[in-house]
Structures are given as structure tokens and as C-alpha cells.
Design an enzyme around this catalytic site. Structure first.
Site, PDB file in Angstrom:
ATOM      1  N   HIS A  17      74.314  23.345  32.639  1.00 48.95           N
ATOM      2  CA  HIS A  17      75.205  23.163  33.792  1.00 48.95           C
ATOM      3  C   HIS A  17      75.055  21.754  34.366  1.00 48.95           C
ATOM      4  O   HIS A  17      76.048  21.089  34.687  1.00 48.95           O
ATOM      5  CB  HIS A  17      74.875  24.165  34.910  1.00 48.95           C
ATOM      6  CG  HIS A  17      75.123  25.596  34.579  1.00 48.95           C
ATOM      7  ND1 HIS A  17      74.167  26.559  34.792  1.00 48.95           N
ATOM      8  CD2 HIS A  17      76.209  26.236  34.074  1.00 48.95           C
ATOM      9  CE1 HIS A  17      74.658  27.739  34.438  1.00 48.95           C
ATOM     10  NE2 HIS A  17      75.893  27.569  33.988  1.00 48.95           N
ATOM     11  N   LYS A  41      78.927  40.559  37.453  1.00 43.23           N
ATOM     12  CA  LYS A  41      77.491  40.291  37.356  1.00 43.23           C
ATOM     13  C   LYS A  41      76.775  40.722  38.633  1.00 43.23           C
ATOM     14  O   LYS A  41      77.325  40.645  39.727  1.00 43.23           O
ATOM     15  CB  LYS A  41      77.240  38.794  37.144  1.00 43.23           C
ATOM     16  CG  LYS A  41      77.748  38.261  35.823  1.00 43.23           C
ATOM     17  CD  LYS A  41      77.429  36.783  35.669  1.00 43.23           C
ATOM     18  CE  LYS A  41      77.933  36.231  34.350  1.00 43.23           C
ATOM     19  NZ  LYS A  41      77.631  34.793  34.223  1.00 43.23           N
ATOM     20  N   ARG A  90      80.168  26.221  24.912  1.00 40.22           N
ATOM     21  CA  ARG A  90      79.026  26.065  24.018  1.00 40.22           C
ATOM     22  C   ARG A  90      79.380  26.318  22.565  1.00 40.22           C
ATOM     23  O   ARG A  90      78.735  25.799  21.671  1.00 40.22           O
ATOM     24  CB  ARG A  90      77.907  27.044  24.417  1.00 40.22           C
ATOM     25  CG  ARG A  90      77.315  26.769  25.781  1.00 40.22           C
ATOM     26  CD  ARG A  90      76.435  27.901  26.190  1.00 40.22           C
ATOM     27  NE  ARG A  90      77.299  29.075  26.430  1.00 40.22           N
ATOM     28  CZ  ARG A  90      76.942  30.148  27.098  1.00 40.22           C
ATOM     29  NH1 ARG A  90      75.733  30.261  27.563  1.00 40.22           N
ATOM     30  NH2 ARG A  90      77.777  31.142  27.280  1.00 40.22           N
ATOM     31  N   SER A 128      72.519  31.469  31.457  1.00 37.09           N
ATOM     32  CA  SER A 128      71.745  31.991  32.585  1.00 37.09           C
ATOM     33  C   SER A 128      71.179  33.362  32.277  1.00 37.09           C
ATOM     34  O   SER A 128      70.027  33.666  32.598  1.00 37.09           O
ATOM     35  CB  SER A 128      72.630  32.053  33.841  1.00 37.09           C
ATOM     36  OG  SER A 128      73.013  30.755  34.231  1.00 37.09           O
TER      37      SER A 128
END
Length: 164
Positions: A17, A41, A90, A128
Site C-alpha cells: 500500500h 470484512k 498484484r 492484509s
């Protein structure tokens, strides 16, 4: 003046990040980093804790500001007067997912332009969720997150390791 918005849950912020923030700040006149509430989440850190960790990691960059937001990213984009939405990717799976989100954002507001920044290869495997899982299982994430983030995660997650 071009204003970019980079939204994410940042629970926790990773060096991936931070890399996207630094690169975006170098490209755009102004960058707004938004700690967004992701309804899919269960966060470990409060929104304010996440903002504080971001400020401690990259708050010295003059053209970067930090905010929290709920609701649609498109609404935050409009409210902040942004021109570009930044998304880090990614891998191919991220690109597929982010392309769907970009399409929906543009459907909601045709002015939303999304710029995909590929992750630096050294962070391609970092997420994360994976960071939190490694900590829970007693592993080290040194070098993948700022030291302050690792310390907080160790304090909150070290006793949550499942029993064998």
C-alpha cells in the site's frame, strides 16, 4: 490540478500500500488516501487507527491527505473533487476483480476514471489478510509492514493462534 483518490480498507496498511501511495503521489498533484469501510470484512483496527498508521508511514508526503469514508467510493470521489481513482493490482485475479469495480464505478458516474498501478513485484504476494494470518500462526511479517503495524498486530493477534 489532478486529484487522485486511493481508497482501501488498509486493515492493516502494508508496504505494498505504501508503495502505491508514494508512486501515486509522485504522479498526481494531490492524492487523497481514504480508509473505506468494507462491508465484506470484519476489521481488526478501527478506522482512526488505520488513518494514524498511514499518517505515521507516509504523512510526510506534502501532497497526500488522509480521510475515512463510508458508502460508495464514487460518492467520496465526487465529494472530494477527484479526477482519478487509483487501484493497485498484484496479479491477474486482482485485475479481473478491479476491472469489474471500475466498470461499476463508471456506470454509477461516467466521470470516474480508474488508473491501475501494478504492484512492485516484491509485494505481489502481500495482502492484509495474509499478513494477519501469518501473525496469528506465530510467523514474522518483518519487512512486509511498517514496524509499528507489526507491533500492533503482534499485540492483538499473538494469542489468537488456533489450538492443535
Amino acid at each position: 490540478m489532478t486529484t487522485a483518490l486511493y481508497a482501501g480498507s488498509f486493515d492493516p496498511v502494508t508496504n505494498g500500500h505504501i508503495d502505491i501511495i508514494k508512486r501515486s503521489a509522485a504522479i498526481f498533484d494531490r492524492l487523497i488516501v481514504v480508509v473505506a469501510i468494507n462491508t465484506n470484512k470484519q476489521p481488526l483496527l478501527t478506522p482512526q487507527e488505520r488513518v494514524n498508521l498511514l499518517v505515521n508511514a507516509v504523512g510526510e508526503i506534502d501532497n497526500v491527505t488522509f480521510k475515512t469514508a463510508t458508502g460508495l467510493t464514487v460518492e467520496t470521489f465526487k465529494r472530494e473533487g477527484a479526477n482519478v481513482l487509483i487501484r493497485g493490482v498484484r496479479n491477474g485475479a486482482d485485475l479481473d476483480f478491479e476491472t469489474q469495480i471500475a466498470g461499476m464505478n463508471q456506470f454509477l458516474d461516467q466521470k470516474v476514471e480508474t488508473v491501475f498501478l501494478p504492484a512492485n513485484p516484491q509485494w505481489n504476494f502481500t495482502s492484509s489478510s495474509l499478513i494477519k494470518e501469518v501473525i496469528k500462526m506465530g510467523g514474522s511479517v518483518k519487512g512486509l509492514v511498517p514496524e509499528e503495524v507489526e507491533n500492533i498486530l503482534q499485540a492483538r493477534l499473538r494469542n489468537t493462534r488456533p489450538e492443535k
